[in-house]
Design a protein around this motif. Structure first.
Motif, PDB file in Angstrom:
ATOM      1  N   VAL A 186       0.851  -1.188   0.000  1.00 52.91           N
ATOM      2  CA  VAL A 186       0.000   0.000   0.000  1.00 52.91           C
ATOM      3  C   VAL A 186       0.887   1.238   0.000  1.00 52.91           C
ATOM      4  N   THR A 187       0.745   2.090  -1.001  1.00 55.05           N
ATOM      5  CA  THR A 187       1.641   3.239  -1.142  1.00 55.05           C
ATOM      6  C   THR A 187       1.122   4.495  -0.465  1.00 55.05           C
ATOM      7  N   ARG A 188      -0.198   4.668  -0.425  1.00 53.55           N
ATOM      8  CA  ARG A 188      -0.753   5.910   0.126  1.00 53.55           C
ATOM      9  C   ARG A 188      -1.835   5.594   1.161  1.00 53.55           C
ATOM     10  N   PRO A 189      -1.439   5.068   2.302  1.00 56.39           N
ATOM     11  CA  PRO A 189      -2.440   4.730   3.323  1.00 56.39           C
ATOM     12  C   PRO A 189      -3.083   5.977   3.920  1.00 56.39           C
ATOM     13  N   GLU A 190      -4.352   5.883   4.205  1.00 54.02           N
ATOM     14  CA  GLU A 190      -5.066   6.977   4.868  1.00 54.02           C
ATOM     15  C   GLU A 190      -4.977   6.760   6.378  1.00 54.02           C
ATOM     16  N   LEU A 191      -4.016   7.422   6.988  1.00 54.40           N
ATOM     17  CA  LEU A 191      -3.735   7.234   8.407  1.00 54.40           C
ATOM     18  C   LEU A 191      -3.588   8.582   9.084  1.00 54.40           C
ATOM     19  N   PRO A 192      -3.929   8.669  10.373  1.00 52.94           N
ATOM     20  CA  PRO A 192      -3.711   9.921  11.100  1.00 52.94           C
ATOM     21  C   PRO A 192      -2.227  10.222  11.246  1.00 52.94           C
ATOM     22  N   ALA A 193      -1.897  11.495  11.372  1.00 56.95           N
ATOM     23  CA  ALA A 193      -0.495  11.921  11.446  1.00 56.95           C
ATOM     24  C   ALA A 193       0.240  11.238  12.590  1.00 56.95           C
ATOM     25  N   ARG A 194      -0.454  10.937  13.689  1.00 55.71           N
ATOM     26  CA  ARG A 194       0.195  10.349  14.861  1.00 55.71           C
ATOM     27  C   ARG A 194       0.795   8.981  14.570  1.00 55.71           C
ATOM     28  N   GLY A 218       5.866   6.483  14.565  1.00 58.57           N
ATOM     29  CA  GLY A 218       4.487   6.556  15.018  1.00 58.57           C
ATOM     30  C   GLY A 218       4.390   6.423  16.519  1.00 58.57           C
ATOM     31  N   GLY A 219       3.305   6.925  17.077  1.00 58.54           N
ATOM     32  CA  GLY A 219       3.090   6.843  18.513  1.00 58.54           C
ATOM     33  C   GLY A 219       3.906   7.867  19.283  1.00 58.54           C
ATOM     34  N   GLU A 243       3.920  12.229  24.323  1.00 61.01           N
ATOM     35  CA  GLU A 243       3.154  12.621  23.138  1.00 61.01           C
ATOM     36  C   GLU A 243       3.694  13.959  22.621  1.00 61.01           C
ATOM     37  N   LEU A 244       4.218  13.951  21.407  1.00 60.35           N
ATOM     38  CA  LEU A 244       4.747  15.157  20.789  1.00 60.35           C
ATOM     39  C   LEU A 244       4.138  15.332  19.399  1.00 60.35           C
ATOM     40  N   ASP A 245       4.037  16.567  18.980  1.00 58.90           N
ATOM     41  CA  ASP A 245       3.552  16.868  17.629  1.00 58.90           C
ATOM     42  C   ASP A 245       4.770  16.947  16.702  1.00 58.90           C
ATOM     43  N   ASN A 246       5.400  15.798  16.489  1.00 55.46           N
ATOM     44  CA  ASN A 246       6.664  15.788  15.743  1.00 55.46           C
ATOM     45  C   ASN A 246       6.699  14.694  14.683  1.00 55.46           C
TER      46      ASN A 246
END
Length: 281
Positions: free
Chosen positions: A20-28, A74-75, A86-89
């Motif tokens: 899968v090349t373009r998964p629809e996943l949250p940024a986290r 991730g995570g 938890e960081l926005d990085n």
């Protein structure tokens, strides 16, 4: 079925992996291309996608928890003297194009992007090859090039102060079953004896399947193995174990892992023979 956003790997005409090349996943979850499901020739799935214990584990791929402070794993991020935080990085690996796409493999270009900036450009080469009537090999090479004008470095929770957690690089999240898989090398057995050590190959055996991971270049074999069996089944090759891995501007880091995917619980001698055949092809 192959689509513009996915590719299906086949061995002897049988599908053994969906990419899968373009998964629809949250940024986290640090979105990135992945292989799942990967199966044996008999059709047994040997990967997991976003399991409840670690939802950022995405089948088979490349994941790095620290590229110059950006999380491509991730995570949560392990912060020295603070712990998992938890960081926005979070960064993302973005599929750019296929240079080659055949039923038995592909060559892909990816862009590793964080905070709107491309940090690394990756060339990923994946090939599937039949070994026997009950085993095939996944040959996975990735090349990471620093495309910025500044030095970059790759780290891990271990280099950031968490002993024994040198994950980051090629990673295979295996199938979780009622019983933990067995893990062994040519001369060692058990997660505790193998995790964090260097070995030509590491085998993971479940109820009806065997996975064998082998570094296929001298440089790859110098990286220690990250091994989990009890908490969850997974194996990776560690890019940054004792210290951070520097990537100067324009320089490239290359690693190649060959994985034998077999039906049945294979003994050491058969594992060793299959590894020799897989790596020499």
């Amino acid at each position: 079925m192959t689509t513009p956003d996915s590719a299906v790997l086949r061995v002897a005409g049988r599908p053994v992996g969906r990419y899968v090349t373009r998964p629809e996943l949250p940024a986290r979850l640090s979105p990135r291309p992945y292989l799942h499901p990967v199966t044996t020739l008999a059709g047994t799935a040997v990967t997991e996608l976003s399991p409840a214990d670690h939802i950022h584990h995405l089948g088979v791929g490349v994941a790095v928890p620290d590229v110059e402070g950006h999380n491509f794993w991730g995570g949560r991020t392990y912060v020295r003297d603070q712990g998992p935080t938890e960081l926005d990085n979070h960064g993302a690996q973005r599929h750019h194009s296929f240079q080659l796409r055949d039923p038995d493999g592909f060559v892909e270009e990816l862009r590793w992007i964080a905070s709107g900036t491309e940090l690394l450009r990756e060339r990923r080469t994946v090939a599937a090859t039949e070994l026997t009537g009950a085993a095939w090999a996944l040959d996975f090479t990735f090349s990471l090039t620093n495309v910025t004008s500044d030095p970059l470095s790759i780290g891990s929770p271990a280099t950031n102060g968490r002993p024994g957690a040198a994950y980051g690089g090629f990673f295979w999240r295996a199938r979780k079953e009622q019983d933990a898989p067995d893990v062994f090398t040519v001369d060692r057995e058990g997660e505790d004896a193998i995790h964090g050590t260097r070995a030509d190959w590491v085998a993971l055996t479940g109820a009806t399947w065997t996975l064998v991971f082998a570094g296929a270049t001298d440089r790859t074999r110098r990286d220690p193995w990250f091994v989990r069996a009890g908490e969850y089944p997974g194996v990776g090759s560690s890019l940054a174990s004792e210290e951070r891995l520097p990537v100067p501007p324009g320089e490239t880091v290359v690693r190649r892992i060959v994985t034998v995917v077999a039906d049945g619980r294979l003994p050491r001698l058969e594992v060793a023979a299959l590894v020799r055949k897989a790596v020499s092809q």
